[in-house]
Design a protein around this motif. Structure first.
Motif, short mmCIF file in Angstrom:
data_model
loop_
_atom_site.label_atom_id
_atom_site.label_comp_id
_atom_site.label_asym_id
_atom_site.label_seq_id
_atom_site.Cartn_x
_atom_site.Cartn_y
_atom_site.Cartn_z
N ASP A 11 0.88 -1.19 -0.01
CA ASP A 11 0.06 -0.02 0.04
C ASP A 11 1.00 1.23 0.05
O ASP A 11 1.59 1.43 1.21
CB ASP A 11 -0.81 -0.06 1.16
CG ASP A 11 -1.87 1.28 1.39
OD1 ASP A 11 -1.67 1.94 0.48
OD2 ASP A 11 -2.73 1.22 2.13
N ARG A 12 0.92 2.02 -1.04
CA ARG A 12 1.61 3.00 -1.06
C ARG A 12 1.59 4.29 -0.04
O ARG A 12 2.57 5.05 0.22
CB ARG A 12 1.68 3.89 -2.52
CG ARG A 12 2.12 2.89 -3.37
CD ARG A 12 1.94 3.27 -5.01
NE ARG A 12 1.97 2.07 -6.06
CZ ARG A 12 2.87 2.15 -6.89
NH1 ARG A 12 3.51 3.27 -7.18
NH2 ARG A 12 2.98 1.15 -7.80
N ALA A 13 0.32 4.27 0.51
CA ALA A 13 -0.03 4.98 1.49
C ALA A 13 0.38 4.95 2.84
O ALA A 13 0.49 5.62 3.72
CB ALA A 13 -1.56 5.44 1.51
N ASP A 14 0.99 3.48 2.78
CA ASP A 14 1.62 3.04 4.20
C ASP A 14 3.04 2.96 4.12
O ASP A 14 3.49 1.85 3.39
CB ASP A 14 0.89 1.75 4.60
CG ASP A 14 1.09 1.05 5.88
OD1 ASP A 14 1.97 1.43 6.38
OD2 ASP A 14 0.42 0.01 6.41
N ALA A 15 3.66 3.72 4.85
CA ALA A 15 5.34 3.62 4.67
C ALA A 15 5.84 2.36 5.25
O ALA A 15 6.82 1.86 4.79
CB ALA A 15 5.65 4.67 5.50
#
Length: 92
Positions: A11-15
Motif C-alpha cells: 500500500d503506497r499510502a502506508d510507509a
C-alpha cells in the motif's frame, strides 16, 4: 531475496507496508492453518507439540511463518483437525 513475482503489492499510502511474494503468501496461509488447528483444539504450542509428536521449535517456526511447513505436515495437521484423538492415540 530472489526476484519473486509479487502477489500483493504494498500500500503506497502506508510507509511500513511491503510487497508480498506468492511464496510468502502461501507460507502465511499455512501458518494460519496450523495455528488455527492448534487453537481450535485449545492447546498451547508445547501441549500440541507433545500430543502430536511435533518438535515445539518446528511448530513455532511454522506458526510464525519463519519456515514454510512442507506438504506432508499440512496433510498431518488437516488430519489432526478432523480426528485429534485418533491421531494422538496413533502416535502414543
Amino acid at each position: 531475496m530472489k526476484n519473486e513475482p509479487i502477489t500483493l503489492a504494498a500500500d503506497r499510502a502506508d510507509a511500513e507496508d511491503f510487497d508480498v511474494s506468492a511464496e510468502a503468501l502461501e507460507r502465511g496461509r499455512r501458518a494460519r492453518l496450523i495455528r488455527k488447528t492448534r487453537t481450535d483444539l485449545g492447546l498451547s504450542q508445547p501441549a500440541f507439540a507433545d500430543r502430536f509428536r511435533v518438535p515445539v521449535g518446528t511448530l513455532r517456526d511454522w506458526e510464525q511463518a519463519r519456515v514454510s511447513a512442507p506438504d506432508f505436515a499440512i496433510a498431518y495437521i488437516k488430519v489432526i483437525g478432523l480426528h485429534p484423538d485418533m491421531v494422538a492415540e496413533a502416535v502414543a
